[in-house]
Design an enzyme around this catalytic site. Structure first.
Site, PDB file in Angstrom:
ATOM      1  N   HIS A   1       4.019   0.809  -0.590  1.00 56.14           N
ATOM      2  CA  HIS A   1       2.822   1.482  -1.111  1.00 56.14           C
ATOM      3  C   HIS A   1       2.667   1.297  -2.620  1.00 56.14           C
ATOM      4  CE1 HIS A   1       5.615   4.859  -2.146  1.00 56.14           C
ATOM      5  NE2 HIS A   1       4.745   5.043  -3.123  1.00 56.14           N
TER       6      HIS A   1
ATOM      7  N   ASP B   1       7.529   1.432   4.987  1.00 57.88           N
ATOM      8  CA  ASP B   1       7.209   1.429   3.558  1.00 57.88           C
ATOM      9  C   ASP B   1       8.265   0.674   2.758  1.00 57.88           C
ATOM     10  OD1 ASP B   1       5.878   1.967   1.232  1.00 57.88           O
ATOM     11  OD2 ASP B   1       6.631   4.016   1.037  1.00 57.88           O
TER      12      ASP B   1
ATOM     13  N   SER C   1       8.457   6.138  -7.235  1.00 54.75           N
ATOM     14  CA  SER C   1       8.280   5.514  -5.929  1.00 54.75           C
ATOM     15  C   SER C   1       8.895   4.128  -5.941  1.00 54.75           C
ATOM     16  CB  SER C   1       6.791   5.410  -5.591  1.00 54.75           C
ATOM     17  OG  SER C   1       6.255   6.667  -5.285  1.00 54.75           O
TER      18      SER C   1
END
Length: 316
Positions: A89, A137, A242
């Protein structure tokens, strides 16, 4: 390039009277192709150099800052000389990405130990569903140039696919996000790399925490089997990390247990971080890396040589 190809062609033409058959040269070329695998020396993974007093200095040599221009967008982990793992992502559109390694500073000064390398290729996992409902992911970044291994730049080990971390295992999460205890709505990214000690949490308990304020039916799990949760209930890292690594020391080596995928309400201490479970993707990652290693540099010179060898023999 045209001039160099002309010189190569002329040289090949001049070499024909030497008596070397095309079949022999073609065989040599094929043997080179099958035997050459690039740099066969693999750096030791998961063995960082640390000073004796870890309270004064600790660095994470596999830590990567993924950037668009000068902007830090996500973390990542170096797993090979030319490969970085991050969260899928983190990748948006067709932007040009680069990575910085070898520093704990978000805005590093000019230094010989700091590496800035453009990203050559991005491989998204085919099961990645997108930013709304995250699954699969994980993404691989192939760098244009191999890194220069030093005590500041070293890869972390990939876990074996069948390896399972026990609940309560101590690990570390790192990145440039603010820690939760100092989080505010106006927080900016930390100037120095942050670290937090965390512990592996049971997936069912993790799912229950996030389900309390969710409107998704209970029969649909939020924390899936390809995810792993970790927290220490006191201090964790917030947004801006992230794709950053969840690193665990196992039998004297550090392995990449996960990359940060998602979490909710960073200011709430009891919310654990949810990571992509790398053991579920180890085989896929290794396959992509092996497929991404060109067996022979695919240059115009090699193609011209092969073309010349396959030409019909002219003359007596």
């Amino acid at each position: 390039m045209a001039a160099s190809l002309s010189r190569l062609s002329a040289g090949l033409a001049a070499s024909r009277p030497l008596g070397l058959s095309r079949s022999f040269l073609l065989l040599v070329l094929l043997l080179l192709n099958s035997g050459y695998k690039g740099d066969s020396t693999k750096p030791a993974c998961g063995q960082p150099w640390w000073p004796k007093n870890l309270d004064l200095s600790r660095h994470w040599p596999w830590e990567v800052s993924l950037r668009v221009g000068n902007e830090h967008v996500c973390g990542g982990a170096l797993i090979d000389l030319k490969w970085v793992v991050t969260a899928a992502h983190c990748i948006q559109g067709t932007k040009e990405y680069s990575v910085i390694l070898g520093t704990s500073k978000l805005k590093p000064p000019n230094s010989t130990r700091t590496l800035l390398i453009p990203v050559r290729d991005i491989i998204m996992h085919p099961k990645y569903w997108g930013r709304t409902f995250i699954m699969g992911d994980v993404a691989l970044l192939q760098l244009y140039n191999p890194v220069i291994i030093s005590k500041y730049v070293q890869p972390i080990c990939l876990p074996e696919p069948n390896y399972s971390l026990k609940v309560g295992t101590k690990c570390w999460v790192t990145g440039w996000g603010q820690v939760k205890q100092r989080f505010s709505a106006n927080s900016t990214l930390a100037s120095e790399l942050q670290e937090a000690e965390v512990f592996i949490m049971d997936n069912k308990k993790c799912d229950q925490i996030y389900r309390k304020k969710s409107h998704i039916p209970r029969v649909v799990p939020l924390v899936l089997g390809d995810m792993i949760c970790a927290t220490n209930y006191r201090e964790d890292l917030c947004s801006g990390d992230s794709g950053g690594p969840l690193a665990c020391e196992v039998e004297g080596r550090w392995i990449l247990a996960g990359v940060l995928s998602w979490e909710k309400a960073c200011a709430k201490v009891r919310n654990p971080g949810v990571y992509t479970r790398i053991t579920k993707y180890s085989r896929w990652i290794k396959k992509q890396i092996s497929n991404g290693i060109l067996s022979v540099p695919c240059t115009s010179a090699w193609l011209l040589l092969l073309f010349w060898l396959l030409q019909p023999q002219m003359g007596p």
